[in-house]
Design a protein around this motif. Structure first.
Motif, PDB file in Angstrom:
ATOM      1  N   SER A   1      -2.501 -12.518 -15.887  1.00 46.45           N
ATOM      2  CA  SER A   1      -1.788 -13.190 -14.788  1.00 46.45           C
ATOM      3  C   SER A   1      -0.531 -12.411 -14.425  1.00 46.45           C
ATOM      4  CB  SER A   1      -1.369 -14.611 -15.193  1.00 46.45           C
ATOM      5  OG  SER A   1      -2.480 -15.383 -15.561  1.00 46.45           O
ATOM      6  N   PHE A   2      -0.406 -12.087 -13.167  1.00 49.88           N
ATOM      7  CA  PHE A   2       0.820 -11.431 -12.680  1.00 49.88           C
ATOM      8  C   PHE A   2       0.827 -11.515 -11.165  1.00 49.88           C
ATOM      9  CE2 PHE A   2      -0.829  -7.490 -10.774  1.00 49.88           C
ATOM     10  CZ  PHE A   2      -2.118  -7.471 -11.296  1.00 49.88           C
ATOM     11  N   SER A   3       1.984 -11.273 -10.576  1.00 52.63           N
ATOM     12  CA  SER A   3       1.989 -11.199  -9.118  1.00 52.63           C
ATOM     13  C   SER A   3       2.886 -10.047  -8.681  1.00 52.63           C
ATOM     14  CB  SER A   3       2.443 -12.517  -8.501  1.00 52.63           C
ATOM     15  OG  SER A   3       3.660 -12.898  -9.040  1.00 52.63           O
ATOM     16  N   ILE A   4       2.577  -9.521  -7.505  1.00 53.44           N
ATOM     17  CA  ILE A   4       3.352  -8.403  -6.962  1.00 53.44           C
ATOM     18  C   ILE A   4       4.045  -8.880  -5.702  1.00 53.44           C
ATOM     19  CG2 ILE A   4       3.252  -6.045  -6.070  1.00 53.44           C
ATOM     20  CD1 ILE A   4       0.738  -5.617  -7.693  1.00 53.44           C
ATOM     21  N   ARG A   5       5.344  -8.648  -5.645  1.00 56.56           N
ATOM     22  CA  ARG A   5       6.106  -9.063  -4.456  1.00 56.56           C
ATOM     23  C   ARG A   5       6.054  -7.984  -3.396  1.00 56.56           C
ATOM     24  NH1 ARG A   5      10.905 -10.608  -8.499  1.00 56.56           N
ATOM     25  NH2 ARG A   5       9.804 -12.284  -9.554  1.00 56.56           N
ATOM     26  N   ARG A   6       6.240  -8.421  -2.176  1.00 59.88           N
ATOM     27  CA  ARG A   6       6.267  -7.460  -1.068  1.00 59.88           C
ATOM     28  C   ARG A   6       7.376  -6.434  -1.287  1.00 59.88           C
ATOM     29  NH1 ARG A   6       2.847  -9.737   2.377  1.00 59.88           N
ATOM     30  NH2 ARG A   6       2.905 -11.956   1.942  1.00 59.88           N
TER      31      ARG A   6
ATOM     32  N   LEU B   1       6.276   9.162  -3.958  1.00 59.67           N
ATOM     33  CA  LEU B   1       5.798   7.769  -3.946  1.00 59.67           C
ATOM     34  C   LEU B   1       6.953   6.798  -3.734  1.00 59.67           C
ATOM     35  CD1 LEU B   1       3.045   7.904  -6.719  1.00 59.67           C
ATOM     36  CD2 LEU B   1       2.678   7.461  -4.281  1.00 59.67           C
ATOM     37  N   ASN B   2       8.096   7.085  -4.343  1.00 57.86           N
ATOM     38  CA  ASN B   2       9.265   6.228  -4.114  1.00 57.86           C
ATOM     39  C   ASN B   2       9.683   6.260  -2.647  1.00 57.86           C
ATOM     40  OD1 ASN B   2       9.547   5.264  -6.714  1.00 57.86           O
ATOM     41  ND2 ASN B   2      10.953   6.884  -7.362  1.00 57.86           N
ATOM     42  N   HIS B   3       9.578   7.421  -2.049  1.00 54.45           N
ATOM     43  CA  HIS B   3       9.941   7.592  -0.654  1.00 54.45           C
ATOM     44  C   HIS B   3       8.927   6.884   0.263  1.00 54.45           C
ATOM     45  CE1 HIS B   3      11.368   9.591   2.922  1.00 54.45           C
ATOM     46  NE2 HIS B   3      10.161  10.048   3.157  1.00 54.45           N
ATOM     47  N   VAL B   4       7.649   7.056  -0.079  1.00 55.02           N
ATOM     48  CA  VAL B   4       6.550   6.452   0.693  1.00 55.02           C
ATOM     49  C   VAL B   4       6.680   4.926   0.723  1.00 55.02           C
ATOM     50  CG1 VAL B   4       4.102   5.869   0.266  1.00 55.02           C
ATOM     51  CG2 VAL B   4       4.787   8.251   0.551  1.00 55.02           C
TER      52      VAL B   4
ATOM     53  N   THR C   1      -4.948   8.179   2.124  1.00 60.74           N
ATOM     54  CA  THR C   1      -4.849   6.749   1.811  1.00 60.74           C
ATOM     55  C   THR C   1      -3.882   6.050   2.758  1.00 60.74           C
ATOM     56  OG1 THR C   1      -5.295   7.298  -0.480  1.00 60.74           O
ATOM     57  CG2 THR C   1      -4.429   5.111  -0.076  1.00 60.74           C
ATOM     58  N   LEU C   2      -2.742   6.685   3.014  1.00 59.01           N
ATOM     59  CA  LEU C   2      -1.739   6.056   3.888  1.00 59.01           C
ATOM     60  C   LEU C   2      -2.220   5.958   5.337  1.00 59.01           C
ATOM     61  CD1 LEU C   2       1.569   7.645   2.566  1.00 59.01           C
ATOM     62  CD2 LEU C   2       0.812   5.276   2.280  1.00 59.01           C
ATOM     63  N   ALA C   3      -3.126   6.848   5.731  1.00 61.81           N
ATOM     64  CA  ALA C   3      -3.637   6.807   7.103  1.00 61.81           C
ATOM     65  C   ALA C   3      -4.343   5.474   7.383  1.00 61.81           C
ATOM     66  CB  ALA C   3      -4.580   7.980   7.350  1.00 61.81           C
ATOM     67  N   GLY C   4      -4.878   4.851   6.339  1.00 64.26           N
ATOM     68  CA  GLY C   4      -5.510   3.532   6.507  1.00 64.26           C
ATOM     69  C   GLY C   4      -4.496   2.424   6.701  1.00 64.26           C
ATOM     70  N   ASN C   5      -3.209   2.773   6.616  1.00 62.30           N
ATOM     71  CA  ASN C   5      -2.105   1.821   6.804  1.00 62.30           C
ATOM     72  C   ASN C   5      -2.163   0.634   5.832  1.00 62.30           C
ATOM     73  OD1 ASN C   5       0.239   0.928   7.964  1.00 62.30           O
ATOM     74  ND2 ASN C   5      -0.817  -0.199   9.607  1.00 62.30           N
ATOM     75  N   PRO C   6      -2.372   0.906   4.535  1.00 62.20           N
ATOM     76  CA  PRO C   6      -2.460  -0.193   3.571  1.00 62.20           C
ATOM     77  C   PRO C   6      -1.103  -0.868   3.369  1.00 62.20           C
ATOM     78  CG  PRO C   6      -2.346   1.889   2.406  1.00 62.20           C
ATOM     79  CD  PRO C   6      -2.401   2.229   3.869  1.00 62.20           C
ATOM     80  N   LYS C   7      -1.142  -2.116   2.960  1.00 61.78           N
ATOM     81  CA  LYS C   7       0.103  -2.831   2.653  1.00 61.78           C
ATOM     82  C   LYS C   7       0.369  -2.778   1.148  1.00 61.78           C
ATOM     83  CE  LYS C   7       0.093  -4.094   6.961  1.00 61.78           C
ATOM     84  NZ  LYS C   7      -1.098  -3.290   7.298  1.00 61.78           N
ATOM     85  N   LEU C   8      -0.721  -2.568   0.393  1.00 58.22           N
ATOM     86  CA  LEU C   8      -0.595  -2.450  -1.061  1.00 58.22           C
ATOM     87  C   LEU C   8      -1.288  -1.164  -1.495  1.00 58.22           C
ATOM     88  CD1 LEU C   8       0.048  -3.664  -3.908  1.00 58.22           C
ATOM     89  CD2 LEU C   8      -2.156  -4.823  -3.789  1.00 58.22           C
TER      90      LEU C   8
ATOM     91  N   PHE D   1       6.801   3.684   4.415  1.00 63.99           N
ATOM     92  CA  PHE D   1       5.619   2.997   4.930  1.00 63.99           C
ATOM     93  C   PHE D   1       5.652   1.494   4.635  1.00 63.99           C
ATOM     94  CE2 PHE D   1       4.444   7.364   4.917  1.00 63.99           C
ATOM     95  CZ  PHE D   1       3.464   7.531   5.887  1.00 63.99           C
ATOM     96  N   GLY D   2       6.685   1.058   3.931  1.00 64.54           N
ATOM     97  CA  GLY D   2       6.825  -0.373   3.634  1.00 64.54           C
ATOM     98  C   GLY D   2       5.681  -0.935   2.803  1.00 64.54           C
ATOM     99  N   VAL D   3       5.143  -0.120   1.880  1.00 66.27           N
ATOM    100  CA  VAL D   3       4.047  -0.621   1.050  1.00 66.27           C
ATOM    101  C   VAL D   3       4.575  -1.192  -0.263  1.00 66.27           C
ATOM    102  CG1 VAL D   3       2.210   0.902   1.902  1.00 66.27           C
ATOM    103  CG2 VAL D   3       3.689   1.696   0.057  1.00 66.27           C
ATOM    104  N   SER D   4       3.777  -2.047  -0.869  1.00 65.23           N
ATOM    105  CA  SER D   4       4.011  -2.446  -2.252  1.00 65.23           C
ATOM    106  C   SER D   4       3.122  -1.547  -3.100  1.00 65.23           C
ATOM    107  CB  SER D   4       3.602  -3.897  -2.478  1.00 65.23           C
ATOM    108  OG  SER D   4       4.147  -4.718  -1.470  1.00 65.23           O
ATOM    109  N   ILE D   5       3.547  -1.289  -4.329  1.00 61.63           N
ATOM    110  CA  ILE D   5       2.754  -0.377  -5.179  1.00 61.63           C
ATOM    111  C   ILE D   5       2.434  -1.041  -6.514  1.00 61.63           C
ATOM    112  CG2 ILE D   5       2.743   1.857  -6.370  1.00 61.63           C
ATOM    113  CD1 ILE D   5       4.588   2.991  -4.238  1.00 61.63           C
ATOM    114  N   LEU D   6       1.154  -0.946  -6.901  1.00 64.37           N
ATOM    115  CA  LEU D   6       0.770  -1.278  -8.267  1.00 64.37           C
ATOM    116  C   LEU D   6       0.567   0.046  -8.978  1.00 64.37           C
ATOM    117  CD1 LEU D   6      -0.197  -2.999 -10.621  1.00 64.37           C
ATOM    118  CD2 LEU D   6      -2.416  -3.196  -9.540  1.00 64.37           C
ATOM    119  N   LEU D   7       1.439   0.348  -9.905  1.00 63.75           N
ATOM    120  CA  LEU D   7       1.409   1.650 -10.571  1.00 63.75           C
ATOM    121  C   LEU D   7       0.868   1.511 -11.990  1.00 63.75           C
ATOM    122  CD1 LEU D   7       2.498   4.698 -10.479  1.00 63.75           C
ATOM    123  CD2 LEU D   7       4.160   3.777 -12.086  1.00 63.75           C
ATOM    124  N   ILE D   8      -0.147   2.302 -12.280  1.00 61.80           N
ATOM    125  CA  ILE D   8      -0.730   2.273 -13.618  1.00 61.80           C
ATOM    126  C   ILE D   8      -0.377   3.556 -14.337  1.00 61.80           C
ATOM    127  CG2 ILE D   8      -2.959   2.392 -14.799  1.00 61.80           C
ATOM    128  CD1 ILE D   8      -3.861   0.468 -12.525  1.00 61.80           C
TER     129      ILE D   8
END
Ligand SMILES: Nc1ncnc2c1ncn2[C@@H]1O[C@H](COP(=O)(O)OP(=O)(O)OP(=O)(O)O)[C@@H](O)[C@H]1O
Ligand SMILES: [Mg+2]
Length: 340
Positions: free
Chosen positions: A32-37, A200-203, A171-178, A207-214
């Motif tokens: 269980s976890f959640s990612i904020r915008r 990635l920090n700059h992106v 990947t960014l060309a698809g305009n993802p939000k996450l 691009f205003g994305v949220s990132i799930l980083l593994i």
């Protein structure tokens, strides 16, 4: 309090099993976890703990022998586990993009980078000329020099760091939000790794994305993540904002990961791999009935063998799955965290 509005992804009690050679492997045991915008959320833990499986479950990019047995995965208001394959395809790549450790296997070797970017733009109303402008702009933003020329090339013509940049561009060309990034810097040498972390920090901002980083690298967590979950044997064992986790770890496994890191600054620059904590992950086909970390834990007592600890909120937003977390009170972890 985190409201649904500022949450982009919410995973609740996710359980997943693999069947393998007649055995059932309990790979995810109630995640269980959640990612904020707008945040970067990290998953860290040693090999085999279930990081990639969690990320692949989100997009249902799972092997045939995998079965999700419980839980929900909400992307905004949509339960991804209830979507048809057809509807899920509208989310994959468009709403949620994914980048991997190895661009050579993730990208199409027989299509130019231009074709792969254009493919991502296929549902837009853009003309070829406009797509070309967008493609060049994205290539510029991810730091690929001479984009007009390099768009005509294939991924094998790129060098290691540039391959990673090309995958990020596509990947960014698809305009993802996450953006889900599974070990995006692991295969790279230190200098290139540093550049990709900065990118990635700059992106994220640009691009205003949220990132799930593994990652299995706490150093990468410290440089990129706002919050982090520590995984062990298919469980999240600790979760907090990065500063809190680094300065006050309250699960013996997290503490063990930190203690295993080189301490002196000159040692840290050698970028050593995490040294393993003595012992091994328990078998996923035969997990202990109590705490999964019991066999390696220096704090363990009889209760730990008998009873699986629940996730307890120690302080606002800081959770640990340990009966004896208070024994780590006052204990400090790492301080070289540049986030928070
Ligand atoms: N298709 C599969 N069939 C059987 N077991 C699998 C399958 N895929 C993954 N596993 C097992 O599930 C567990 C979790 O694997 P996962 O790849 O999620 O780990 P990870 O944390 O990403 O590790 P790494 O850091 O090595 O990438 C491991 O024990 C792995 O062997
Ligand atoms: Mg993995």
């Amino acid at each position: 309090m985190n409201t649904a509005k500022d949450t982009i992804l919410k995973v609740d009690n996710l359980k997943l099993q693999f069947s393998s050679n007649g055995q059932t492997l309990n790979a995810l045991n109630g995640i269980s976890f959640s990612i904020r915008r707008g945040e970067t959320f990290g998953f860290v833990g040693e090999s085999g703990c279930g990081k990639s499986t969690t990320s692949r479950a989100i997009l249902r990019l799972l092997a045939d022998n995998a079965k999700i047995t419980d839980g929900t995965i909400y992307y905004n208001e949509t339960d991804l586990l209830k979507l048809s394959e057809k509807d899920l395809r509208k989310i994959r790549g468009k709403e949620i993009g994914m980048i991997f450790q190895d661009p050579m296997t993730a990208l199409n070797p027989v299509l130019t980078i231009r074709k792969q970017i254009f493919e991502q733009l296929r549902d837009t109303k853009l003309s070829s000329k406009e797509k070309e402008i967008v493609a060049i702009e994205i290539m510029n933003k991810v730091g690929i020099p001479l984009p007009e020329k390099r768009l005509n090339e294939y991924i094998f013509q790129y060098s290691g760091g540039m391959r990673q940049r090309a995958m990020i561009a596509i990947t960014l060309a698809g305009n993802p939000k996450l953006l889900i990034a599974d070990e995006p810097t692991t295969a790279l040498d230190v200098t290139i790794q540093d550049q990709i972390i900065k990118l990635l920090n700059h992106v994220k901002e640009d691009f205003g994305v949220s990132i799930l980083l593994i990652t299995h690298d706490l150093g990468v967590v410290g440089r990129m993540c706002d919050r982090v979950a520590v995984m062990y044997a298919g469980y999240i064992v600790e979760m907090a904002d990065t500063y809190t986790l680094f300065s006050a770890p309250r699960h013996p496994y997290t503490k063990g990961l930190m203690d295993a890191l080189p301490k002196l600054p000159q040692e840290q620059t050698r970028n050593e791999e995490m040294k393993p904590i003595p012992g091994a992950l328990p078998s996923l086909s035969d997990l202990p009935q109590g705490c999964p970390f019991v066999s390696r834990c220096q704090l363990h007592q009889t209760l730990c063998q008998d009873q699986l600890p629940t996730m307890q909120e120690i302080s606002p937003g800081h959770f640990a799955r340990c009966h004896y977390f208070h024994k780590l009170e006052g204990c400090t972890g790492l301080i070289n965290c540049t986030k928070g």
